[in-house]
Design an enzyme around this catalytic site. Structure first.
Site, PDB file in Angstrom:
ATOM      1  N   SER A 147      23.070 -26.661 -27.010  1.00  0.00           N
ATOM      2  CA  SER A 147      23.736 -27.675 -27.838  1.00  0.00           C
ATOM      3  C   SER A 147      24.924 -28.319 -27.118  1.00  0.00           C
ATOM      4  CB  SER A 147      24.179 -27.056 -29.168  1.00  0.00           C
ATOM      5  OG  SER A 147      24.869 -25.858 -28.927  1.00  0.00           O
TER       6      SER A 147
ATOM      7  N   HIS B  89      30.212 -22.493 -19.677  1.00  0.00           N
ATOM      8  CA  HIS B  89      30.978 -22.510 -20.935  1.00  0.00           C
ATOM      9  C   HIS B  89      30.748 -21.181 -21.638  1.00  0.00           C
ATOM     10  CE1 HIS B  89      32.708 -23.599 -24.698  1.00  0.00           C
ATOM     11  NE2 HIS B  89      31.554 -23.654 -25.338  1.00  0.00           N
TER      12      HIS B  89
ATOM     13  N   HIS C 181      32.636 -18.285 -24.738  1.00  0.00           N
ATOM     14  CA  HIS C 181      33.682 -18.061 -25.728  1.00  0.00           C
ATOM     15  C   HIS C 181      34.295 -16.694 -25.426  1.00  0.00           C
ATOM     16  CE1 HIS C 181      32.048 -21.083 -28.950  1.00  0.00           C
ATOM     17  NE2 HIS C 181      32.170 -21.607 -27.761  1.00  0.00           N
TER      18      HIS C 181
ATOM     19  N   ASP D   1      46.407 -17.242  -6.820  1.00  0.00           N
ATOM     20  CA  ASP D   1      45.337 -17.249  -5.814  1.00  0.00           C
ATOM     21  C   ASP D   1      44.243 -18.240  -6.184  1.00  0.00           C
ATOM     22  OD1 ASP D   1      46.324 -15.438  -3.993  1.00  0.00           O
ATOM     23  OD2 ASP D   1      45.417 -13.704  -4.978  1.00  0.00           O
TER      24      ASP D   1
ATOM     25  N   HIS E 146      38.852 -24.357 -29.358  1.00  0.00           N
ATOM     26  CA  HIS E 146      37.462 -24.059 -29.047  1.00  0.00           C
ATOM     27  C   HIS E 146      37.404 -22.921 -28.021  1.00  0.00           C
ATOM     28  CE1 HIS E 146      33.302 -25.869 -27.720  1.00  0.00           C
ATOM     29  NE2 HIS E 146      33.250 -24.582 -27.983  1.00  0.00           N
TER      30      HIS E 146
ATOM     31  N   TYR F 218      43.468 -17.503   3.132  1.00  0.00           N
ATOM     32  CA  TYR F 218      43.099 -16.715   1.963  1.00  0.00           C
ATOM     33  C   TYR F 218      41.578 -16.589   1.843  1.00  0.00           C
ATOM     34  CZ  TYR F 218      42.377 -15.134  -2.746  1.00  0.00           C
ATOM     35  OH  TYR F 218      41.958 -14.418  -3.833  1.00  0.00           O
TER      36      TYR F 218
HETATM   37 ZN   LIG Z   1      31.505 -23.533 -27.377  1.00  0.00          ZN
END
Ligand SMILES: [Zn+2]
Length: 232
Positions: free
Chosen positions: A76, A96, A98, A121, A172, A230
Protein backbone atom coordinates in the site's frame (compact mmCIF):
# COMPACT_ATOMS: atom_id res chain seq x y z
CA UNK A 1 16.64 -14.68 -17.53
CA UNK A 2 13.86 -12.24 -16.73
CA UNK A 3 15.20 -8.68 -16.89
CA UNK A 4 13.60 -7.95 -13.52
CA UNK A 5 15.19 -10.95 -11.81
CA UNK A 6 17.91 -8.90 -10.15
CA UNK A 7 15.58 -6.37 -8.50
CA UNK A 8 13.08 -9.10 -7.57
CA UNK A 9 15.83 -11.05 -5.86
CA UNK A 10 17.31 -8.05 -4.04
CA UNK A 11 13.89 -6.79 -2.93
CA UNK A 12 13.05 -10.27 -1.67
CA UNK A 13 16.31 -10.68 0.27
CA UNK A 14 16.05 -7.20 1.78
CA UNK A 15 12.43 -7.70 2.89
CA UNK A 16 13.32 -11.04 4.45
CA UNK A 17 15.91 -9.39 6.67
CA UNK A 18 13.32 -7.16 8.41
CA UNK A 19 11.75 -9.76 10.77
CA UNK A 20 15.15 -11.11 11.85
CA UNK A 21 16.35 -7.62 12.70
CA UNK A 22 13.27 -7.13 14.87
CA UNK A 23 12.03 -4.26 12.73
CA UNK A 24 8.58 -5.58 11.77
CA UNK A 25 5.53 -7.42 13.12
CA UNK A 26 3.14 -9.48 10.97
CA UNK A 27 3.05 -7.99 7.45
CA UNK A 28 4.20 -4.50 8.53
CA UNK A 29 7.02 -2.92 6.60
CA UNK A 30 8.17 -2.96 3.01
CA UNK A 31 11.40 -2.70 1.05
CA UNK A 32 11.84 -2.02 -2.66
CA UNK A 33 14.76 -2.31 -5.09
CA UNK A 34 14.96 -0.08 -8.17
CA UNK A 35 16.51 -0.30 -11.62
CA UNK A 36 16.77 3.27 -12.88
CA UNK A 37 17.77 2.18 -16.40
CA UNK A 38 14.55 0.24 -16.75
CA UNK A 39 12.53 2.84 -14.78
CA UNK A 40 11.01 0.24 -12.46
CA UNK A 41 11.27 -1.15 -8.95
CA UNK A 42 10.33 -4.41 -7.25
CA UNK A 43 8.37 -4.15 -4.01
CA UNK A 44 6.79 -6.46 -1.46
CA UNK A 45 3.20 -7.46 -2.22
CA UNK A 46 0.50 -6.17 0.11
CA UNK A 47 -0.66 -8.34 3.01
CA UNK A 48 1.52 -11.42 2.38
CA UNK A 49 3.29 -12.81 5.49
CA UNK A 50 7.09 -12.75 5.31
CA UNK A 51 7.41 -16.53 5.45
CA UNK A 52 5.29 -16.83 2.31
CA UNK A 53 7.30 -14.36 0.24
CA UNK A 54 9.50 -15.38 -2.70
CA UNK A 55 11.37 -13.41 -5.39
CA UNK A 56 8.56 -14.30 -7.82
CA UNK A 57 5.95 -12.73 -5.53
CA UNK A 58 7.66 -9.33 -5.59
CA UNK A 59 5.63 -6.90 -7.69
CA UNK A 60 7.41 -4.86 -10.38
CA UNK A 61 6.00 -1.35 -10.82
CA UNK A 62 7.09 1.75 -12.73
CA UNK A 63 7.95 5.13 -11.23
CA UNK A 64 4.30 6.17 -11.55
CA UNK A 65 3.38 3.25 -9.33
CA UNK A 66 1.71 1.23 -12.10
CA UNK A 67 2.17 -2.55 -12.04
CA UNK A 68 4.48 -3.75 -14.83
CA UNK A 69 4.77 -7.39 -13.82
CA UNK A 70 3.32 -9.53 -11.03
CA UNK A 71 -0.05 -10.95 -10.10
CA UNK A 72 -0.27 -9.68 -6.51
CA UNK A 73 -1.23 -6.21 -5.32
CA UNK A 74 1.88 -4.12 -4.52
CA UNK A 75 2.42 -2.76 -0.99
CA UNK A 76 0.00 0.00 0.00
CA UNK A 77 3.02 2.33 0.34
CA UNK A 78 4.07 1.83 -3.29
CA UNK A 79 3.25 5.41 -4.33
CA UNK A 80 5.62 6.81 -1.70
CA UNK A 81 8.46 4.67 -3.08
CA UNK A 82 7.56 5.63 -6.67
CA UNK A 83 7.64 9.38 -5.98
CA UNK A 84 11.02 9.14 -4.29
CA UNK A 85 12.61 7.05 -7.06
CA UNK A 86 11.27 9.46 -9.67
CA UNK A 87 13.05 12.35 -7.97
CA UNK A 88 16.09 10.58 -6.51
CA UNK A 89 18.10 9.00 -9.29
CA UNK A 90 20.93 7.92 -6.99
CA UNK A 91 18.69 5.86 -4.71
CA UNK A 92 18.42 2.14 -5.50
CA UNK A 93 16.55 0.93 -2.42
CA UNK A 94 13.91 2.23 0.01
CA UNK A 95 12.72 0.67 3.27
CA UNK A 96 9.73 1.52 5.45
CA UNK A 97 9.09 -0.03 8.86
CA UNK A 98 7.15 0.81 12.00
CA UNK A 99 10.11 -0.19 14.19
CA UNK A 100 9.33 0.61 17.83
CA UNK A 101 11.80 3.30 18.87
CA UNK A 102 12.02 5.20 15.60
CA UNK A 103 8.21 5.19 15.46
CA UNK A 104 8.02 6.50 19.03
CA UNK A 105 10.17 9.49 18.02
CA UNK A 106 8.02 10.01 14.91
CA UNK A 107 4.90 9.98 17.11
CA UNK A 108 6.55 12.52 19.40
CA UNK A 109 7.12 14.75 16.35
CA UNK A 110 10.74 15.23 17.35
CA UNK A 111 14.00 15.16 15.45
CA UNK A 112 16.39 12.68 17.10
CA UNK A 113 19.16 14.78 18.68
CA UNK A 114 22.74 14.02 17.80
CA UNK A 115 23.93 12.77 21.19
CA UNK A 116 26.88 10.55 20.37
CA UNK A 117 29.42 9.13 17.98
CA UNK A 118 27.33 6.10 16.92
CA UNK A 119 24.82 8.56 15.51
CA UNK A 120 27.62 10.73 14.07
CA UNK A 121 29.16 7.78 12.23
CA UNK A 122 26.02 7.68 10.09
CA UNK A 123 24.69 11.25 10.19
CA UNK A 124 26.30 14.43 11.42
CA UNK A 125 22.91 16.10 11.85
CA UNK A 126 19.82 15.33 13.95
CA UNK A 127 17.62 12.68 12.29
CA UNK A 128 14.91 14.86 10.75
CA UNK A 129 11.24 14.41 11.61
CA UNK A 130 8.89 15.67 8.91
CA UNK A 131 5.80 17.49 10.21
CA UNK A 132 2.52 15.58 9.99
CA UNK A 133 0.86 16.18 6.64
CA UNK A 134 -1.73 18.89 6.12
CA UNK A 135 -5.41 17.86 6.07
CA UNK A 136 -5.46 18.61 2.36
CA UNK A 137 -2.53 16.26 1.68
CA UNK A 138 -4.10 13.55 3.86
CA UNK A 139 -7.46 13.79 2.08
CA UNK A 140 -5.74 13.66 -1.31
CA UNK A 141 -3.51 10.85 -2.53
CA UNK A 142 -2.09 10.05 0.89
CA UNK A 143 0.79 7.70 0.01
CA UNK A 144 1.82 9.85 -2.97
CA UNK A 145 1.84 12.96 -0.77
CA UNK A 146 3.95 11.18 1.86
CA UNK A 147 6.77 11.14 -0.70
CA UNK A 148 6.50 14.91 -1.08
CA UNK A 149 6.32 15.38 2.68
CA UNK A 150 9.69 13.59 2.92
CA UNK A 151 11.30 15.61 0.11
CA UNK A 152 9.89 18.92 1.40
CA UNK A 153 11.27 18.28 4.88
CA UNK A 154 14.77 17.61 3.54
CA UNK A 155 14.57 20.75 1.39
CA UNK A 156 13.44 22.92 4.31
CA UNK A 157 16.28 21.63 6.46
CA UNK A 158 18.74 21.98 3.57
CA UNK A 159 19.64 18.29 3.71
CA UNK A 160 20.75 16.21 0.73
CA UNK A 161 19.22 12.75 0.25
CA UNK A 162 22.64 11.36 -0.62
CA UNK A 163 23.96 12.52 2.76
CA UNK A 164 20.99 11.85 5.06
CA UNK A 165 19.49 8.47 4.24
CA UNK A 166 16.80 8.33 6.94
CA UNK A 167 13.81 10.34 8.07
CA UNK A 168 10.86 10.13 10.44
CA UNK A 169 7.46 10.98 9.04
CA UNK A 170 5.66 12.74 11.89
CA UNK A 171 2.81 10.77 13.54
CA UNK A 172 3.72 7.82 11.32
CA UNK A 173 7.08 6.04 11.16
CA UNK A 174 10.53 5.99 9.53
CA UNK A 175 11.60 5.72 5.91
CA UNK A 176 15.21 4.94 4.98
CA UNK A 177 17.02 4.56 1.66
CA UNK A 178 20.40 3.94 0.09
CA UNK A 179 22.29 2.89 -3.01
CA UNK A 180 20.52 -0.48 -2.94
CA UNK A 181 17.84 -2.34 -0.98
CA UNK A 182 20.38 -3.93 1.37
CA UNK A 183 21.73 -0.49 2.35
CA UNK A 184 18.18 0.78 2.93
CA UNK A 185 17.55 -2.09 5.38
CA UNK A 186 20.93 -1.51 7.04
CA UNK A 187 19.90 2.13 7.54
CA UNK A 188 16.57 1.03 9.08
CA UNK A 189 18.43 -1.04 11.65
CA UNK A 190 20.93 1.76 12.34
CA UNK A 191 18.10 4.26 12.77
CA UNK A 192 16.31 1.98 15.23
CA UNK A 193 19.52 1.68 17.29
CA UNK A 194 20.05 5.46 17.24
CA UNK A 195 16.42 6.03 18.25
CA UNK A 196 16.66 3.52 21.09
CA UNK A 197 19.90 4.87 22.57
CA UNK A 198 18.73 8.49 22.23
CA UNK A 199 15.59 7.67 24.23
CA UNK A 200 17.62 5.94 26.94
CA UNK A 201 20.05 8.87 26.99
CA UNK A 202 17.21 11.29 27.73
CA UNK A 203 15.83 8.95 30.39
CA UNK A 204 19.15 8.82 32.17
CA UNK A 205 19.66 12.55 31.81
CA UNK A 206 16.81 14.70 30.47
CA UNK A 207 19.18 17.54 29.55
CA UNK A 208 21.91 15.34 28.08
CA UNK A 209 24.36 17.44 26.05
CA UNK A 210 24.55 17.23 22.30
CA UNK A 211 27.73 15.86 20.77
CA UNK A 212 30.55 18.44 20.85
CA UNK A 213 31.20 20.28 17.59
CA UNK A 214 34.79 19.05 17.48
CA UNK A 215 33.57 15.44 17.54
CA UNK A 216 30.87 16.11 14.94
CA UNK A 217 33.51 17.65 12.67
CA UNK A 218 35.89 14.75 13.29
CA UNK A 219 33.25 12.19 12.40
CA UNK A 220 32.14 14.10 9.34
CA UNK A 221 35.72 14.34 8.10
CA UNK A 222 36.62 10.75 8.72
CA UNK A 223 33.72 9.80 6.51
CA UNK A 224 33.92 12.55 3.89
CA UNK A 225 37.23 14.37 4.20
CA UNK A 226 40.20 13.97 1.85
CA UNK A 227 41.66 11.39 4.25
CA UNK A 228 38.41 9.48 4.83
CA UNK A 229 39.10 6.25 6.64
CA UNK A 230 35.85 5.33 8.36
CA UNK A 231 34.64 1.85 7.56
CA UNK A 232 34.66 0.00 10.88
ZN1 LIG B 1 3.67 2.96 7.45
Amino acid sequence: MNKYQYIRQSAYEANMRLPGLGLVLFTFGNVSAADHNLGVFAIKPSGVPYEELSPRKMVVVDFDGKVVEGSLRPSSDTQTHAVLYRHWEKVGGIAHTHSTYATAWAQSLRDIPLFGTTHADHNTVDIPCAAPMSDEMIRGDYEYQTGFQIMNCLKEKKLDYTEVEMILVGSHAPFTWGKDAAKAVYNSAVLEEIAHTAMLTEQIRFDAPRLKDALIKKHFERKHGPDAYYGQ
